[in-house]
Design an enzyme around this catalytic site. Sequence first.
Site, PDB file in Angstrom:
ATOM      1  N   CYS A  42      32.815  39.999  40.023  1.00 49.78           N
ATOM      2  CA  CYS A  42      34.756  39.346  40.196  1.00 49.78           C
ATOM      3  C   CYS A  42      34.571  39.326  41.963  1.00 49.78           C
ATOM      4  O   CYS A  42      33.523  40.009  42.441  1.00 49.78           O
ATOM      5  CB  CYS A  42      35.417  40.485  40.030  1.00 49.78           C
ATOM      6  SG  CYS A  42      37.294  39.948  40.523  1.00 49.78           S
ATOM      7  N   ASP A  44      36.803  40.096  43.874  1.00 45.86           N
ATOM      8  CA  ASP A  44      37.306  41.501  43.987  1.00 45.86           C
ATOM      9  C   ASP A  44      36.712  41.896  45.561  1.00 45.86           C
ATOM     10  O   ASP A  44      35.245  42.450  45.013  1.00 45.86           O
ATOM     11  CB  ASP A  44      37.478  42.467  43.267  1.00 45.86           C
ATOM     12  CG  ASP A  44      38.889  43.706  43.609  1.00 45.86           C
ATOM     13  OD1 ASP A  44      38.639  43.809  44.671  1.00 45.86           O
ATOM     14  OD2 ASP A  44      39.594  43.282  43.226  1.00 45.86           O
ATOM     15  N   ARG A  46      36.495  44.983  46.277  1.00 50.19           N
ATOM     16  CA  ARG A  46      35.882  46.536  46.476  1.00 50.19           C
ATOM     17  C   ARG A  46      35.279  45.567  45.257  1.00 50.19           C
ATOM     18  O   ARG A  46      34.256  46.867  44.816  1.00 50.19           O
ATOM     19  CB  ARG A  46      37.725  46.791  45.257  1.00 50.19           C
ATOM     20  CG  ARG A  46      38.946  47.039  46.175  1.00 50.19           C
ATOM     21  CD  ARG A  46      39.564  47.733  45.763  1.00 50.19           C
ATOM     22  NE  ARG A  46      40.710  46.411  44.985  1.00 50.19           N
ATOM     23  CZ  ARG A  46      41.405  46.828  43.746  1.00 50.19           C
ATOM     24  NH1 ARG A  46      42.052  47.768  43.828  1.00 50.19           N
ATOM     25  NH2 ARG A  46      41.380  45.292  43.145  1.00 50.19           N
ATOM     26  N   HIS A  98      35.921  44.939  36.230  1.00 52.63           N
ATOM     27  CA  HIS A  98      35.561  46.565  37.242  1.00 52.63           C
ATOM     28  C   HIS A  98      37.333  46.101  36.246  1.00 52.63           C
ATOM     29  O   HIS A  98      37.825  45.781  36.298  1.00 52.63           O
ATOM     30  CB  HIS A  98      35.577  46.095  38.168  1.00 52.63           C
ATOM     31  CG  HIS A  98      36.464  45.245  39.474  1.00 52.63           C
ATOM     32  ND1 HIS A  98      37.550  45.794  39.823  1.00 52.63           N
ATOM     33  CD2 HIS A  98      36.141  44.090  39.284  1.00 52.63           C
ATOM     34  CE1 HIS A  98      38.918  44.384  40.144  1.00 52.63           C
ATOM     35  NE2 HIS A  98      38.027  43.186  40.038  1.00 52.63           N
ATOM     36  N   CYS A 101      41.796  44.936  37.589  1.00 47.56           N
ATOM     37  CA  CYS A 101      40.983  44.191  37.878  1.00 47.56           C
ATOM     38  C   CYS A 101      42.060  43.139  38.156  1.00 47.56           C
ATOM     39  O   CYS A 101      43.174  42.690  37.186  1.00 47.56           O
ATOM     40  CB  CYS A 101      40.544  43.149  36.834  1.00 47.56           C
ATOM     41  SG  CYS A 101      39.483  41.457  37.109  1.00 47.56           S
TER      42      CYS A 101
HETATM   43 CO    CO Z   1      38.819  41.249  39.688  1.00 49.82          CO
END
Ligand code: CO
Length: 213
Positions: A42, A44, A46, A98, A101
């Site tokens: 992803c 993301d 993080r 994750h 998400c």
């Molecule tokens: Co995500």
Amino acid sequence: MCQMCDLFKNNKAWASKVTQNDPEFFRRLAGQQNPQYLWIGCSDSRVPANDIVGLEPGQIFVHRNVANVVVHSDLNCLSVMQYAVDVLKVRHIIVTGHYGCGGIRAALSNQKLGLIDNWLRHVQDVAAKHKKELDILSTDFEKEARLCELNVIEQVSNACLTTVVQQAWDRNQELTVHGWIYGLKDGLLRDLEITASSSEDFRAHYERIFPNR
Ligand code: CO
């Protein structure tokens, strides 16, 4: 100091630290990369691939998009996979989702966020496919967490069914596809046990996980 200046300052400090530890590091890497892994994860902020698995530059080839989706006609993802498998000869493709998400949450709650809604249709297709299993779960939290997992499993399935992976397996190239999920709250990866090194492997795992399908 301006925000962008900070980034350049950080970069200089990082480059000099790496060079101090290994004076040949950049010269060596500039010559060639030889990663053993392709990470499909992803976008993301993080979930940084290299950090999570403790790998240096040059050790992992990375493709990231919102909600770590492998779409059959996505030339971007397919090109990354083809280059990684055919040219770099990576041994492992790791699809990593994750928990928590935002893409999965938006898909599940049918939020309207703009263009991205079209991309997240792919995740909504996963939710529709597994509606029965999701409907049994009582809280949104549980549904969301399970959809994060189901999405990884379905994207592993999509990855295994690409011409790239199928052809690699047909010519007996050593290639394993994995499905993992990362916990934002503890920083830990979990294996979703769909690891496949052949079409037979993949089918057996998929049938074990979804016996009624
Ligand atoms: Co995500």
